[in-house]
Write a protein that holds these residues in place. Sequence first.
Motif, short mmCIF file in Angstrom:
data_model
loop_
_atom_site.label_atom_id
_atom_site.label_comp_id
_atom_site.label_asym_id
_atom_site.label_seq_id
_atom_site.Cartn_x
_atom_site.Cartn_y
_atom_site.Cartn_z
N GLY A 78 9.12 35.78 -35.67
CA GLY A 78 9.25 35.60 -37.11
C GLY A 78 10.58 34.97 -37.46
O GLY A 78 11.08 34.13 -36.72
N THR A 79 11.16 35.43 -38.57
CA THR A 79 12.41 34.84 -39.02
C THR A 79 13.56 35.85 -38.92
O THR A 79 13.36 37.06 -39.02
N VAL A 80 14.75 35.29 -38.67
CA VAL A 80 16.00 36.02 -38.86
C VAL A 80 16.77 35.18 -39.86
O VAL A 80 16.86 33.95 -39.71
N ALA A 81 17.30 35.81 -40.89
CA ALA A 81 17.76 35.03 -42.04
C ALA A 81 18.98 35.64 -42.70
O ALA A 81 19.37 36.78 -42.40
N PHE A 82 19.57 34.87 -43.58
CA PHE A 82 20.49 35.41 -44.58
C PHE A 82 19.73 35.51 -45.90
O PHE A 82 19.07 34.55 -46.32
N ASP A 83 19.83 36.66 -46.54
CA ASP A 83 19.18 36.86 -47.84
C ASP A 83 20.22 37.14 -48.91
O ASP A 83 21.13 37.95 -48.70
N THR A 84 20.05 36.48 -50.05
CA THR A 84 20.82 36.88 -51.23
C THR A 84 19.83 37.45 -52.23
O THR A 84 18.85 36.79 -52.61
N ILE A 85 20.06 38.69 -52.59
CA ILE A 85 19.06 39.47 -53.33
C ILE A 85 19.65 39.95 -54.66
O ILE A 85 20.73 40.56 -54.67
N GLU A 86 18.93 39.67 -55.74
CA GLU A 86 19.32 40.23 -57.04
C GLU A 86 18.21 41.15 -57.53
O GLU A 86 17.04 40.78 -57.51
N THR A 87 18.59 42.34 -57.94
CA THR A 87 17.63 43.24 -58.60
C THR A 87 18.29 43.71 -59.89
O THR A 87 19.48 43.46 -60.11
N PRO A 88 17.52 44.40 -60.75
CA PRO A 88 18.14 44.92 -61.98
C PRO A 88 19.28 45.90 -61.65
O PRO A 88 20.06 46.25 -62.53
N PHE A 89 19.38 46.34 -60.39
CA PHE A 89 20.35 47.38 -60.06
C PHE A 89 21.53 46.87 -59.25
O PHE A 89 22.40 47.65 -58.87
N GLY A 90 21.54 45.57 -58.94
CA GLY A 90 22.68 45.08 -58.19
C GLY A 90 22.37 43.79 -57.47
O GLY A 90 21.31 43.17 -57.68
N ARG A 91 23.28 43.40 -56.61
CA ARG A 91 23.18 42.11 -55.95
C ARG A 91 23.75 42.26 -54.54
O ARG A 91 24.73 42.96 -54.30
N ALA A 92 23.09 41.62 -53.58
CA ALA A 92 23.59 41.61 -52.20
C ALA A 92 23.67 40.16 -51.76
O ALA A 92 22.71 39.40 -51.92
N GLU A 93 24.79 39.78 -51.20
CA GLU A 93 25.09 38.37 -50.91
C GLU A 93 24.98 38.11 -49.40
O GLU A 93 25.69 38.74 -48.62
N ARG A 94 24.09 37.20 -49.03
CA ARG A 94 23.97 36.75 -47.63
C ARG A 94 23.95 37.92 -46.65
O ARG A 94 24.71 37.94 -45.67
N VAL A 95 23.08 38.88 -46.93
CA VAL A 95 22.93 39.99 -45.99
C VAL A 95 21.91 39.61 -44.91
O VAL A 95 21.11 38.69 -45.07
N LEU A 96 21.96 40.33 -43.82
CA LEU A 96 20.99 40.13 -42.73
C LEU A 96 19.58 40.35 -43.26
O LEU A 96 19.30 41.34 -43.94
N GLY A 97 18.70 39.39 -42.97
CA GLY A 97 17.32 39.50 -43.44
C GLY A 97 16.36 38.85 -42.47
O GLY A 97 16.70 38.59 -41.31
N GLY A 98 15.13 38.57 -42.97
CA GLY A 98 14.13 37.91 -42.14
C GLY A 98 13.07 38.88 -41.65
O GLY A 98 13.34 40.05 -41.38
N SER A 99 11.84 38.37 -41.53
CA SER A 99 10.71 39.23 -41.17
C SER A 99 10.90 39.89 -39.81
O SER A 99 10.60 41.07 -39.63
N ALA A 100 11.43 39.15 -38.84
CA ALA A 100 11.56 39.70 -37.48
C ALA A 100 12.65 40.76 -37.42
O ALA A 100 12.56 41.70 -36.63
N THR A 101 13.68 40.59 -38.23
CA THR A 101 14.73 41.61 -38.30
C THR A 101 14.14 42.94 -38.75
O THR A 101 14.29 43.98 -38.08
N TYR A 102 13.47 42.92 -39.90
CA TYR A 102 12.91 44.16 -40.44
C TYR A 102 11.84 44.75 -39.52
O TYR A 102 11.80 45.96 -39.28
N ALA A 103 10.97 43.88 -39.02
CA ALA A 103 9.83 44.38 -38.22
C ALA A 103 10.29 44.97 -36.89
O ALA A 103 9.79 46.01 -36.45
N THR A 104 11.27 44.32 -36.23
CA THR A 104 11.71 44.88 -34.93
C THR A 104 12.48 46.18 -35.13
O THR A 104 12.34 47.11 -34.34
N LEU A 105 13.31 46.25 -36.17
CA LEU A 105 14.04 47.49 -36.43
C LEU A 105 13.06 48.65 -36.64
O LEU A 105 13.29 49.78 -36.19
#
Lengths: 323, 323
Positions: A14-41
């Motif tokens: 899958g993917t290993v990525a940088f994610d920048t995420i905004e939600t109504p509760f906050g923001r995360a900048e260029r955190v570790l992301g990607g489908s393969a990251t989450y699925a393997t963990l």
Amino acid sequence: MSQIPPPASVLVVGTVAFDTIETPFGRAERVLGGSATYATLAARLLADPVRLCAVVGGDFPEAHVDALKSRGVDTEGLARDPDGETFFWAGRYHHDLNHRDTLATHLNVLATFEPEIPESYRDTRVLCLGNLDPTVQATVLDQVTGPDGSGPSLVIMDTMNYWIESAPEALRSTLARVDVLVINDAEARELGDTSNLVRAARIIREMGPQTLVIKKGEHGALLFTGDLDAPTLFSAPAYPLEEVTDPTGAGDVFMGGFAGHLARCGEISDEAFREAIVTGSAMASHCVGAFGPENMLSLTLDDVNARVQEFRDLSAIPMRLSA
Amino acid sequence: MSQIPPPASVLVVGTVAFDTIETPFGRAERVLGGSATYATLAARLLADPVRLCAVVGGDFPEAHVDALKSRGVDTEGLARDPDGETFFWAGRYHHDLNHRDTLATHLNVLATFEPEIPESYRDTRVLCLGNLDPTVQATVLDQVTGPDGSGPSLVIMDTMNYWIESAPEALRSTLARVDVLVINDAEARELGDTSNLVRAARIIREMGPQTLVIKKGEHGALLFTGDLDAPTLFSAPAYPLEEVTDPTGAGDVFMGGFAGHLARCGEISDEAFREAIVTGSAMASHCVGAFGPENMLSLTLDDVNARVQEFRDLSAIPMRLSA
């Protein structure tokens, strides 16, 4: 029912990525992301070995690789293109967290990703094809020979509306080769071309996957197994969360936990699939409690088992009913 | 846990109507309808006596009253205004059957309906307040004294977005007097003023109803009981139907089946509520298989019990999971 002989290895492509995420509760900048990251963990908490195949760029910090390794993930298949940049995704969730807008998708090194499965991965028993171009997914299938050349014991696949719309023929061709398709309800309605999920399930299963899992977010998940015309259904609840911090990766954690449980129990059956769905849901309910993969980097098996018990309590129908 | 002493009578106060229904699969013209019709037909399969309080006009055929009587419903409380016309509703369902447009609502005799509870109904144990003006619902509460003057053992109430928006104060006043509120997810989000159903549930339960049932259509139902801040939750699946002919009345059948089961088992507890939800859902899944109340006029207890067993199979989590 069939068996997955030990050692029941899991491979996630899958993917290993940088994610920048905004939600109504906050923001995360260029955190570790990607489908393969989450699925393997997720998978690695239940199964061993768990192998990762993806690509990153020269900008990808070794500390992220170490984080995966520290949780026991085999990263031999993580390719690095020193001249390229890592896949980047940015998204903003709406207030109800069920909907999001994609603000940026920079494919970068993913645009030319041609997965090369390391020799040591080729005997994999449980293969997870993360959401990628179905043509790329097919090249992975070609390379994973299984221990005896007859292929993996179980192939689990994810896809998305983009491929349903832009590559329908390649998608059909890959679908014909997989055992389990895991998609969300909107994708199921689109792929099956009907608003009725039971009817959509029949049509999708006729395309190849004997087993279909439909994820419904806050409404849980549906499992279709058995006979095409008279399927056995399982309806799993969602864990009712009063606070969701960040839904990113929940679907990938679900698939990883699903695959990890099947590898752990070594069985392919309706019962094992039901347990796998509850296990994947339990892990996903933990994942959404913090930004990015933070919770997945500290989750324990005890946490998962306790949440699985909560799922049981949540859906238990007393046995006293009589006429 | 508390008891509902026998004979656990059920009273449904609501509407009896003519419905004209259009779906993608057909049309039914001026068929018997109304919340009290559906709810009493469902409840009576499980409990006895089941009493109906509603109003019809001079145009209402005696054959419809006989149909209710033939299924054992006590119609003493069905008032007739010979100079008026019966409440009429016409609606058209969209292709996915989850949404409908109201084409006509002629309140007719309902506009001035002031329920007079017959003397023989006042000792009712289980009171169902169908979706009516909350001020009208309150006058019913005033009249149902229960066997010993302390009121019914259990008051179950339905409402809708119209009253949430147009009569918030009257609604709050009535809500403070009921035990169980049964509403759909859109209504719960509106009444609780939040998109998160767990949070909405807490806010709604603070308004009075100790027990809250949130109906989610094709996604099943949620039950909230116990402590307000740490509720006990039950997530019931929906029966996955490949063919839905007409959803009209499904919510009313659900409430009638829910009330009927509680009267039948004579117990007010989390377990009894769970069973009541599954029983109501089983009955509703039969109701939607034909136009109008047709299926409710022929449904048997064996049909219901068989469907309840299907709900069990549908949500069963195997017990083999271990770390």
